[in-house]
Design an enzyme around this catalytic site. Structure first.
Site, PDB file in Angstrom:
ATOM      1  N   TYR A  53     -19.577 -11.299 -22.937  1.00  0.00           N
ATOM      2  CA  TYR A  53     -20.614 -10.591 -23.441  1.00  0.00           C
ATOM      3  C   TYR A  53     -21.064 -11.194 -24.976  1.00  0.00           C
ATOM      4  O   TYR A  53     -20.031 -11.357 -25.661  1.00  0.00           O
ATOM      5  CB  TYR A  53     -20.378  -9.299 -23.810  1.00  0.00           C
ATOM      6  CG  TYR A  53     -20.171  -8.309 -22.486  1.00  0.00           C
ATOM      7  CD1 TYR A  53     -20.439  -8.556 -21.222  1.00  0.00           C
ATOM      8  CD2 TYR A  53     -19.782  -6.701 -22.701  1.00  0.00           C
ATOM      9  CE1 TYR A  53     -20.377  -8.081 -20.106  1.00  0.00           C
ATOM     10  CE2 TYR A  53     -19.347  -6.168 -21.612  1.00  0.00           C
ATOM     11  CZ  TYR A  53     -19.650  -6.497 -20.453  1.00  0.00           C
ATOM     12  OH  TYR A  53     -19.457  -5.596 -19.124  1.00  0.00           O
ATOM     13  N   HIS A 126     -12.375  -9.236 -14.536  1.00  0.00           N
ATOM     14  CA  HIS A 126     -13.790  -8.975 -14.548  1.00  0.00           C
ATOM     15  C   HIS A 126     -14.549  -9.322 -13.286  1.00  0.00           C
ATOM     16  O   HIS A 126     -15.050  -8.474 -12.519  1.00  0.00           O
ATOM     17  CB  HIS A 126     -14.533  -9.780 -15.647  1.00  0.00           C
ATOM     18  CG  HIS A 126     -15.739  -9.465 -15.993  1.00  0.00           C
ATOM     19  ND1 HIS A 126     -16.506  -9.708 -17.056  1.00  0.00           N
ATOM     20  CD2 HIS A 126     -16.684  -8.632 -15.600  1.00  0.00           C
ATOM     21  CE1 HIS A 126     -17.593  -9.275 -17.129  1.00  0.00           C
ATOM     22  NE2 HIS A 126     -17.920  -8.481 -16.357  1.00  0.00           N
TER      23      HIS A 126
END
Length: 316
Positions: A53, A126
């Protein structure tokens, strides 16, 4: 508002998690700090982010969200009041990705540096890496736990088959085991989680932190036609919800928002919080007004009739 344990990790979370994907993208600097202060001051404690991110923003390389959170942790002195969850495995700007042991260890060190902390409370896979044996990945996490740099591990976007293999390997090899799953789940996107993951999650007593909890904003009632999508960065994600079932869900949310004198978002989140097996949905906000609108859901208790109304409206 009662905290809930993340699996058998010994870590507890308030029933809402702040989604840090907005940091380094639509929220930066002082504004990020104001939102995090408000979130924690309202009694919440868990912040979810990822090393990648917000790489999707032009000029970003990944790590921007962790950096914003790290700056806030240093300036606020609230590290002992929060649970920091981050992730590894997605492709970074350098082209690096995956779940090989050396890469995980290296990535964890980079995340710790950006977060300006000595440990990560919940370190999550993830995206799965089928090219890497689950044992190698788990040995990396196990080393980080033994070194005191990670408290517990979780996973996201992993198939039930690989998750089962991972848990089995943890037992057989005496390695740290996944305690949480982070799936896509909301009033509209129910079928995959409920038919594929939910039975397994209950059997294994895993914590569940759902993402896209408001279906990219659709469940807020903001988008009701293609005209509403013009100029929105979420147009591509929301368009699929503009159908008969989506409108049926919005009608139920509208009715209950009026009945409970609150927002459609709060109703949709309260349904998630009340769902057996869901530990805490992830929510994002870019302003204090948005945040205040969301946090009320944690104290909102829907009656059985309201929950059934939403279940029927969203049936798949």
């Amino acid at each position: 508002m009662k905290n809930r344990e993340l699996g058998a990790s010994g870590i507890s979370t308030a029933p809402l998690v702040f989604g840090g994907n907005v940091f380094g993208w639509t929220v930066k600097g002082k504004d990020a700090g104001l939102l995090l202060d408000a979130f924690v001051d309202a009694g919440f404690n868990t912040i979810d982010t990822a090393d990648v991110y917000s790489r999707w923003v032009e000029g970003n390389k990944g790590g921007e969200s962790e950096t914003e959170i790290g700056n806030w942790l240093r300036q606020s002195g609230k590290r002992d009041k929060v649970v920091i969850a981050t992730k590894v495995g997605a492709e970074m700007d350098s082209g690096s990705k995956g779940l090989k042991k050396d890469y995980i260890i290296k990535s964890a060190e980079a995340s710790l540096k950006r977060l300006q902390t000595d440990y990560i409370d919940l370190y999550q896979t993830h995206y799965d890496d089928p090219s890497t044996p689950v044992e190698e990945t788990l040995r990396a996490y196990d080393q980080l736990v033994q070194d005191g740099k990670v408290r517990a591990i979780g996973t996201s976007n992993m198939s039930v088959e690989r998750l089962h293999e991972s848990l089995k390997t943890s037992i057989e090899e005496g390695l740290i085991a996944y305690q949480t799953l982070q799936p896509e789940y909301n009033l509209f996107d129910r079928e995959k989680y409920e038919t594929t993951y939910e039975p397994f999650i209950k059997e294994q007593n895993l914590g569940v932190i759902s993402y896209f909890s408001l279906a990219s904003g659709f469940l807020s009632g903001k988008y009701r036609s293609e005209a509403d999508l013009k100029g929105s960065s979420r147009a591509g994600m929301v368009k699929k919800y503009l159908n008969q079932r989506g409108y049926r869900i919005l009608k139920a949310l509208d009715d209950l928002a009026g009945q409970y004198q609150t927002s459609q978002s709060a109703i949709a989140l309260a349904w998630l919080i009340a769902r057996p097996g869901i530990t805490a949905p992830i929510v994002s906000a870019t302003s204090l007004e948005q945040l205040n609108d969301l946090v009320v859901s944690a104290a909102l208790k829907l009656n059985n009739e309201a929950i059934e109304m939403l279940n029927i409206a969203s049936v798949y």
